[in-house]
Write a protein that holds these residues in place. Structure first.
Motif, short mmCIF file in Angstrom:
data_model
loop_
_atom_site.label_atom_id
_atom_site.label_comp_id
_atom_site.label_asym_id
_atom_site.label_seq_id
_atom_site.Cartn_x
_atom_site.Cartn_y
_atom_site.Cartn_z
N ASP A 242 3.26 55.57 43.54
CA ASP A 242 3.64 54.35 44.25
C ASP A 242 3.51 54.49 45.76
O ASP A 242 3.46 53.47 46.47
N ARG A 243 3.45 55.72 46.25
CA ARG A 243 3.25 55.92 47.69
C ARG A 243 1.78 56.17 48.01
O ARG A 243 1.41 56.29 49.18
N LEU A 244 0.94 56.27 46.97
CA LEU A 244 -0.47 56.60 47.17
C LEU A 244 -1.37 55.37 47.20
O LEU A 244 -2.20 55.22 48.09
N ILE A 245 -1.23 54.55 46.20
CA ILE A 245 -2.17 53.45 45.99
C ILE A 245 -1.41 52.19 45.60
O ILE A 245 -0.44 52.25 44.84
N ALA A 246 -1.87 51.05 46.11
CA ALA A 246 -1.28 49.76 45.77
C ALA A 246 -2.40 48.76 45.53
O ALA A 246 -3.45 48.82 46.18
N GLU A 252 -4.82 40.71 38.88
CA GLU A 252 -6.19 40.25 38.73
C GLU A 252 -7.08 41.38 38.22
O GLU A 252 -6.80 42.56 38.46
N ALA A 253 -8.16 41.01 37.52
CA ALA A 253 -9.09 42.02 37.06
C ALA A 253 -9.69 42.77 38.26
O ALA A 253 -9.86 43.98 38.22
N ALA A 254 -10.02 42.02 39.29
CA ALA A 254 -10.51 42.63 40.54
C ALA A 254 -9.32 42.77 41.47
O ALA A 254 -9.14 41.98 42.40
N SER A 255 -8.50 43.77 41.21
CA SER A 255 -7.21 43.84 41.90
C SER A 255 -7.27 44.52 43.25
O SER A 255 -6.29 44.56 43.97
N ARG A 256 -8.45 45.08 43.62
CA ARG A 256 -8.66 45.70 44.94
C ARG A 256 -7.54 46.69 45.30
O ARG A 256 -6.86 46.54 46.30
N PRO A 257 -7.40 47.73 44.50
CA PRO A 257 -6.43 48.76 44.90
C PRO A 257 -6.89 49.46 46.17
O PRO A 257 -8.08 49.56 46.44
N ARG A 258 -5.93 49.96 46.94
CA ARG A 258 -6.29 50.62 48.19
C ARG A 258 -5.37 51.80 48.42
O ARG A 258 -4.21 51.82 47.98
N LEU A 259 -5.94 52.78 49.13
CA LEU A 259 -5.19 53.97 49.50
C LEU A 259 -4.23 53.61 50.61
O LEU A 259 -4.64 53.06 51.64
N LEU A 260 -2.97 53.96 50.45
CA LEU A 260 -1.98 53.62 51.46
C LEU A 260 -1.98 54.62 52.61
O LEU A 260 -1.42 54.35 53.67
N GLY A 267 -8.47 50.92 53.38
CA GLY A 267 -7.96 51.74 52.28
C GLY A 267 -8.84 51.71 51.05
O GLY A 267 -8.46 52.17 49.98
N HIS A 268 -10.09 51.20 51.19
CA HIS A 268 -10.96 51.08 50.03
C HIS A 268 -11.42 52.46 49.57
O HIS A 268 -11.62 53.37 50.37
N TYR A 269 -11.60 52.58 48.27
CA TYR A 269 -12.04 53.86 47.73
C TYR A 269 -12.81 53.62 46.44
O TYR A 269 -12.84 52.49 45.92
N ARG A 270 -13.44 54.66 45.96
CA ARG A 270 -14.15 54.60 44.69
C ARG A 270 -13.80 55.82 43.86
O ARG A 270 -13.31 56.83 44.40
N VAL A 271 -14.10 55.72 42.58
CA VAL A 271 -13.86 56.81 41.64
C VAL A 271 -15.11 56.97 40.77
O VAL A 271 -16.05 56.18 40.87
N GLY A 272 -15.12 57.99 39.93
CA GLY A 272 -16.27 58.20 39.05
C GLY A 272 -17.09 59.39 39.49
O GLY A 272 -16.74 60.09 40.45
#
Lengths: 463, 80
Positions: A242-246, A252-260, A267-272
């Protein structure tokens, strides 16, 4: 839109829908892939006994049930305060996970050769069977450990077949790097995804690592590095989620999580696989060698998948070797059957977990780094063990922003080069962008060069 | 999260790109078995974009269908 209709659309063969925002002059302002057909199921999980959530979710997601299985059980363990997981149980969970990852990566290489891809898939399935999950839905992991020992004959088959599969993975890596990308390629099916990757991503890369900072798909530490390679998060535990990503757009399906923690614009990031190889080196020698070459040659996502496929083959060979171990399969306080986790969560871990979560309810977070990237299960439960709030954060949601940048890049390249019919974007450019981010959507099951891409143009700033 | 509903194979047309006819009422009505060539009549498959991407035995398919029904997402069930 009613959830049931969304599910119906999600399971039917549908084209990829790209929404392009343009100015009245036609300039591209933004673009995104329409993910509205992907249902957010979390509201349906509220009010259910928490131990029911992992099997429900894994049985709805037919594509990566093992990842949901492992992430869900880890979240239950966090709630129950059960651990550490015995070494033999960790071994079998890794074997299950690498088998699942290899099976999924194999699918990307049917264009290279059906028999090669099927061979990798067979090894992946055999690894899952060796870990005690011969069927499609895994049953290996239970709270605190695994349900049974290594299956010796399946494991022996894995050890026997791994060298040939590793050679295949090397060949597929060379194939993936061997041609220019789909843009400009005369043979669309041959060119899409191969060769060098797209341009740089201005966001961060996120992956799981082990205590030594090496890639670990079941690692207990999350690492994030910025666009220039600077470490943003060195190694955070799941309990710090909860302190890392929100999520920027919860629900929403495209919820745009971001690094806090910052370190990347917005705070945009990618995975994979692409992110994994930029975060750390694989822990196995051949994959590490291929990863170094991948970096030197600026490889794209398809070549990264070949590297991670090699990593899984190497891991399977090591994990399957040596026969069943002698150690415990379940930690003290664990449960031999998933249903018993409710008792474990309610008793053994309640006091400590409740203290940690405060009055808001106990929270448990579990994660895995799968074939498409980081998958997170977060459950908040009430005193009765019923779910108050659930989060299932998928790689597709986490990569949606990256995909939007890839689509904008593809549109710009398409406008600069040969345009499609009526001056619009070439389908191959957009398909290449979509395959680079590899969202978990039906359209990616189409053979290379045959993905239907529907483009909808909207006026920027309009409805 | 991508979801996939299992569908039963009722007939297979062999060939370099084997095609399966799926149970009545299924959408789509058929799919290609190139990714799961080991599939047999009676097996269940998960279909995406006209291709079977995963193979399930009847017991696994029943679990999956039960999960959809549990959440009210199965065809014919009441909308949530």
């Amino acid at each position: 839109m009613a959830l049931r209709v969304m599910v119906g659309e999600a399971v039917a063969g549908v084209d990829a829908r790209v929404v392009v925002e343009r100015t009245p002059a036609g300039e591209v302002v933004d673009a995104h892939l329409d993910l509205s057909i992907l249902p957010r199921l979390e509201p349906l999980l509220a009010g259910r006994p928490v131990e029911q959530v992992p099997p429900l979710v894994e049985r709805l997601c037919g594509v990566c049930p093992a990842a949901h299985h492992l992430a869900g059980v880890a979240a239950l363990e966090a709630l129950a305060g059960v651990g550490p997981i015995p070494a033999e149980a960790r071994r079998l969970r890794r074997l299950l996970h690498h088998g699942s990852v290899l099976t999924m990566h194999a699918h990307a290489f049917f264009a290279a050769g059906r028999e090669q891809a099927l061979a990798l898939r067979r090894l992946g399935k055999a690894a899952m069977a060796a870990a005690g999950s011969p069927g499609h839905f895994p049953v290996s992991a239970v709270v605190g450990g695994v349900a049974g020992p290594l299956v010796a004959d399946a494991a022996e088959g894995c050890v026997r077949d791994a060298p040939a599969s590793l050679a295949l993975a090397r060949d597929l890596f060379d194939w993936a790097l061997g041609a220019p990308s789909g843009r400009g390629a005369e043979n669309l099916a041959d060119g899409i995804g191969r060769g060098a990757g797209f341009g740089g991503f201005a966001g961060a890369d996120v992956a799981l690592v082990d205590g030594r900072g090496r890639l670990d798909p079941l690692g207990d530490r999350l690492r994030a590095v910025g666009p220039g390679g600077a470490v943003i998060v060195a190694g955070a535990a799941a309990g710090e989620w909860d302190r890392l990503i929100a999520e920027g757009r919860p629900g929403e399906a495209a919820s745009r999580p971001r690094l806090l923690a910052g370190g990347a614009p917005g705070g945009h990031y990618r995975v994979g696989p692409t992110a994994q190889l930029r975060v750390a080196a694989p822990a196995t020698p051949v994959a590490a060698e291929l990863a170094a070459e991948w970096r030197r040659r600026g490889g794209g996502a398809l070549a990264a998948r070949a590297v991670m496929a090699a990593a899984s083959v190497e891991a399977i060979a090591e994990l399957a070797d040596g026969g069943p171990g002698a150690g415990d399969l379940v930690a003290a306080g664990g449960a031999s059957r998933p249903a018993e986790a409710a008792g474990a969560a309610g008793a053994a871990g309640a006091a400590g977990a409740a203290g940690a979560a405060g009055a808001a309810g106990r929270v448990g977070v579990g994660w895995v780094d799968g074939a498409r990237g980081l998958l997170v299960h977060r459950y908040r439960v009430g005193g009765s063990g019923m779910v108050e709030e659930a989060l299932v954060l998928t790689p597709t949601a986490q990569n949606e922003y990256w995909l939007s940048r890839l689509l904008v890049e593809a549109l710009a390249a398409g406008a600069a080069g040969a345009a499609g019919a009526a001056g619009g974007p070439r389908g191959a450019d957009l398909e290449g962008a979509i395959r680079e981010a590899d969202p978990c959507l039906p359209c990616v099951a189409a053979p290379a060069g045959r993905m239907g891409v529907v483009v909808e143009t909207v006026l920027a700033g309009g409805e | 999260m991508c979801v996939a509903v299992p569908t039963r194979i009722v007939a297979i047309e062999p060939g370099p790109m084997p095609m399966a006819r799926l149970e009545p009422g299924a959408s789509p009505a058929s799919c290609c078995l190139a990714y799961v060539p080991e599939a047999q009549v009676g097996d269940y498959v998960l279909v995406q974009h006209g291709f079977a991407v995963e193979l399930l035995d009847p017991a696994a398919a029943a679990l999956s269908l039960a999960a959809f029904a549990e959440l009210g997402l199965a065809p014919g069930s009441a909308a949530p």
